[in-house]
Write a protein that holds these residues in place. Structure first.
Motif, PDB file in Angstrom:
ATOM      1  N   ALA A 112       7.845  -1.364   4.110  1.00  0.00           N
ATOM      2  CA  ALA A 112       7.728  -1.393   5.573  1.00  0.00           C
ATOM      3  C   ALA A 112       6.873  -0.230   6.066  1.00  0.00           C
ATOM      4  CB  ALA A 112       9.120  -1.324   6.206  1.00  0.00           C
ATOM      5  N   LEU A 113       7.045   0.935   5.454  1.00  0.00           N
ATOM      6  CA  LEU A 113       6.294   2.127   5.840  1.00  0.00           C
ATOM      7  C   LEU A 113       4.791   1.941   5.626  1.00  0.00           C
ATOM      8  CD1 LEU A 113       6.295   5.224   6.594  1.00  0.00           C
ATOM      9  CD2 LEU A 113       6.466   5.654   4.135  1.00  0.00           C
ATOM     10  N   MET A 114       4.420   1.323   4.503  1.00  0.00           N
ATOM     11  CA  MET A 114       3.019   1.248   4.098  1.00  0.00           C
ATOM     12  C   MET A 114       2.242   0.109   4.762  1.00  0.00           C
ATOM     13  SD  MET A 114       2.592   3.841   2.255  1.00  0.00           S
ATOM     14  CE  MET A 114       0.956   3.508   1.591  1.00  0.00           C
ATOM     15  N   GLU A 115       2.934  -0.787   5.464  1.00  0.00           N
ATOM     16  CA  GLU A 115       2.242  -1.910   6.117  1.00  0.00           C
ATOM     17  C   GLU A 115       1.153  -1.414   7.070  1.00  0.00           C
ATOM     18  OE1 GLU A 115       4.946  -4.465   8.145  1.00  0.00           O
ATOM     19  OE2 GLU A 115       5.736  -5.317   6.290  1.00  0.00           O
ATOM     20  N   GLY A 116      -0.012  -2.056   7.013  1.00  0.00           N
ATOM     21  CA  GLY A 116      -1.070  -1.737   7.984  1.00  0.00           C
ATOM     22  C   GLY A 116      -1.894  -0.515   7.637  1.00  0.00           C
ATOM     23  N   GLU A 117      -1.942   0.456   8.553  1.00  0.00           N
ATOM     24  CA  GLU A 117      -2.859   1.594   8.444  1.00  0.00           C
ATOM     25  C   GLU A 117      -2.675   2.432   7.189  1.00  0.00           C
ATOM     26  OE1 GLU A 117      -2.932   4.086  11.888  1.00  0.00           O
ATOM     27  OE2 GLU A 117      -3.424   2.443  13.246  1.00  0.00           O
ATOM     28  N   LEU A 118      -1.422   2.711   6.831  1.00  0.00           N
ATOM     29  CA  LEU A 118      -1.185   3.575   5.659  1.00  0.00           C
ATOM     30  C   LEU A 118      -1.673   2.917   4.371  1.00  0.00           C
ATOM     31  CD1 LEU A 118       2.266   5.409   6.007  1.00  0.00           C
ATOM     32  CD2 LEU A 118      -0.016   6.368   6.115  1.00  0.00           C
ATOM     33  N   GLU A 119      -1.473   1.612   4.260  1.00  0.00           N
ATOM     34  CA  GLU A 119      -1.941   0.899   3.069  1.00  0.00           C
ATOM     35  C   GLU A 119      -3.473   0.904   3.014  1.00  0.00           C
ATOM     36  OE1 GLU A 119      -2.166  -1.114  -0.492  1.00  0.00           O
ATOM     37  OE2 GLU A 119      -0.563   0.081   0.403  1.00  0.00           O
ATOM     38  N   SER A 120      -4.110   0.743   4.167  1.00  0.00           N
ATOM     39  CA  SER A 120      -5.581   0.815   4.219  1.00  0.00           C
ATOM     40  C   SER A 120      -6.073   2.194   3.807  1.00  0.00           C
ATOM     41  CB  SER A 120      -6.082   0.506   5.640  1.00  0.00           C
ATOM     42  OG  SER A 120      -5.646  -0.774   6.041  1.00  0.00           O
ATOM     43  N   ALA A 121      -5.365   3.232   4.279  1.00  0.00           N
ATOM     44  CA  ALA A 121      -5.722   4.614   3.925  1.00  0.00           C
ATOM     45  C   ALA A 121      -5.552   4.846   2.426  1.00  0.00           C
ATOM     46  CB  ALA A 121      -4.856   5.591   4.716  1.00  0.00           C
ATOM     47  N   ARG A 122      -4.483   4.269   1.857  1.00  0.00           N
ATOM     48  CA  ARG A 122      -4.247   4.405   0.411  1.00  0.00           C
ATOM     49  C   ARG A 122      -5.374   3.742  -0.389  1.00  0.00           C
ATOM     50  NH1 ARG A 122      -2.735   1.985  -4.035  1.00  0.00           N
ATOM     51  NH2 ARG A 122      -2.775  -0.037  -3.004  1.00  0.00           N
ATOM     52  N   GLU A 123      -5.739   2.530   0.038  1.00  0.00           N
ATOM     53  CA  GLU A 123      -6.806   1.793  -0.668  1.00  0.00           C
ATOM     54  C   GLU A 123      -8.139   2.536  -0.588  1.00  0.00           C
ATOM     55  OE1 GLU A 123      -6.694  -2.063   1.106  1.00  0.00           O
ATOM     56  OE2 GLU A 123      -4.878  -2.670   0.034  1.00  0.00           O
ATOM     57  N   ALA A 124      -8.426   3.106   0.574  1.00  0.00           N
ATOM     58  CA  ALA A 124      -9.674   3.875   0.747  1.00  0.00           C
ATOM     59  C   ALA A 124      -9.680   5.109  -0.163  1.00  0.00           C
ATOM     60  CB  ALA A 124      -9.824   4.294   2.207  1.00  0.00           C
ATOM     61  N   LEU A 125      -8.511   5.746  -0.289  1.00  0.00           N
ATOM     62  CA  LEU A 125      -8.396   6.937  -1.140  1.00  0.00           C
ATOM     63  C   LEU A 125      -8.574   6.574  -2.619  1.00  0.00           C
ATOM     64  CD1 LEU A 125      -7.816   9.991  -1.074  1.00  0.00           C
ATOM     65  CD2 LEU A 125      -5.390   9.467  -1.327  1.00  0.00           C
ATOM     66  N   VAL A 126      -8.024   5.441  -3.015  1.00  0.00           N
ATOM     67  CA  VAL A 126      -8.185   4.957  -4.401  1.00  0.00           C
ATOM     68  C   VAL A 126      -9.671   4.755  -4.703  1.00  0.00           C
ATOM     69  CG1 VAL A 126      -7.756   3.010  -5.967  1.00  0.00           C
ATOM     70  CG2 VAL A 126      -5.883   3.936  -4.588  1.00  0.00           C
ATOM     71  N   GLN A 127     -10.388   4.136  -3.751  1.00  0.00           N
ATOM     72  CA  GLN A 127     -11.832   3.916  -3.921  1.00  0.00           C
ATOM     73  C   GLN A 127     -12.585   5.237  -4.036  1.00  0.00           C
ATOM     74  OE1 GLN A 127     -13.495   0.959  -4.346  1.00  0.00           O
ATOM     75  NE2 GLN A 127     -11.425   0.125  -4.463  1.00  0.00           N
ATOM     76  N   LYS A 128     -12.193   6.197  -3.205  1.00  0.00           N
ATOM     77  CA  LYS A 128     -12.886   7.488  -3.165  1.00  0.00           C
ATOM     78  C   LYS A 128     -12.620   8.325  -4.418  1.00  0.00           C
ATOM     79  CE  LYS A 128     -13.552  11.505  -0.179  1.00  0.00           C
ATOM     80  NZ  LYS A 128     -13.238  12.144   1.098  1.00  0.00           N
ATOM     81  N   ILE A 129     -11.359   8.354  -4.834  1.00  0.00           N
ATOM     82  CA  ILE A 129     -10.961   9.240  -5.940  1.00  0.00           C
ATOM     83  C   ILE A 129     -11.143   8.568  -7.300  1.00  0.00           C
ATOM     84  CG2 ILE A 129      -8.924  10.350  -6.982  1.00  0.00           C
ATOM     85  CD1 ILE A 129      -8.049  11.183  -4.223  1.00  0.00           C
ATOM     86  N   GLY A 130     -10.994   7.239  -7.328  1.00  0.00           N
ATOM     87  CA  GLY A 130     -11.138   6.524  -8.601  1.00  0.00           C
ATOM     88  C   GLY A 130      -9.890   6.551  -9.453  1.00  0.00           C
TER      89      GLY A 130
END
Length: 286
Positions: A112-130
């Motif tokens: 519930a916490l990760m729905e929406g913006e936080l999940e998008s932020a996590r995915e962007a960080l994964v892309q950036k950091i690898g």
């Protein structure tokens, strides 16, 4: 016959402190089952409980926030794949964002916490950091007096709730919990299956052999009492003053322990256990 690898022997040695040949023999007899080998060794040698497996599938950090009025606290564990990323500012900023959102919403449900913006932020960080980044646990503790202690490594923390007393006492208990790692708050909280397993091990130890049943029961009762004292928070000698128990220290502060949580990076990760089982299964082939 099970194929016992050097890695398995090494883990058993690290967890028991026993010799290589003794560990290898125990693993052969237990057909590669490390937990069974530990139980068998305890029955045979009277050895105390072994260390928990030190294997973790993840790195990362634990972060905690306590409310200004000390009535609740949130602890979050966010995992990365490496220690290098766990120290990265981008990663730590993301952890803080997750913590602030969980704290503001009093939300302990990760999905519930990760729905929406936080999940998008996590995915962007994964892309950036690898590296894969995952929010693994969020824990909410509420009570009359709640405080926390985070170890300097940011990999280990505890949150404690007291009835009565003050925040300083709760913080002292939290520091003790991180250091000593009690299993339960009080002796009566110990699960029945744990007590039954412990008694089974005690009854099978060498010094029990040949003794009348009533003597065995009396000896086992004493050892169970000791086991409970060693593993129950309120019965443990307080780390800052071992002359008194945690229970006595808390009572002097006009309080009693209600609950505690201890969060360590990578601990109790289901994926880790699954990977370990798969790894052992592969080692046992052939």
């Amino acid at each position: 016959m099970a194929n016992i690898s050097a890695k398995m022997v090494k883990e058993l040695r690290e967890r028991t402190g026993l010799g290589m040949m003794e560990c290898k023999k125990a693993l052969v007899e237990a057909e590669g089952d490390i937990e069974k080998a530990i139980d068998d060794l305890r029955k045979a040698s009277g050895m105390k409980a072994a260390k928990k497996a030190g294997r973790t599938a993840a790195d990362g950090v634990v972060a905690v926030k306590v409310s200004d009025d000390n009535t609740y606290a949130l602890a979050v564990e966010v995992n990365s794949e490496t220690d290098f990323v766990a120290r990265d500012d981008n990663f730590l900023n993301f952890v803080n964002t997750v913590l602030e959102k969980a704290f503001a919403d009093k939300q302990a449900d990760v999905a519930a916490l990760m729905e929406g913006e936080l999940e998008s932020a996590r995915e962007a960080l994964v892309q950036k950091i690898g590296e894969n980044i995952s929010v693994r646990r969020v824990m909410l503790v509420e009570g009359e007096q709640v405080d926390a202690y985070v170890h300097s490594t940011n990999r280990l923390a505890a949150v404690v709730a007291l009835k009565g007393g003050n925040a300083e006492a709760a913080r002292d208990v939290a520091m003790h919990v991180t250091a000593v790692n009690p299993r339960v708050a009080r002796p009566e909280d110990m699960p029945e299956e744990e007590l039954a397993r412990e008694k089974d091990i005690i009854m099978a130890q060498p010094d029990m052999e040949g003794k009348p049943q009533e003597i065995k029961e009396k000896m086992a009762g004493g050892r169970i009492k000791k086991f409970l004292a060693e593993n129950s928070l309120v019965e443990q000698p307080f780390v800052k003053n071992p002359d008194q128990t945690v229970g006595q220290m808390v009572k002097e502060a006009g309080a009693e322990v209600v609950s505690f949580v201890r969060v360590e990076v990578g601990e109790g990760i289901e994926v880790e256990e699954k990977d370990f089982a798969t790894e052992v299964a592969e080692q046992l082939k052939g």
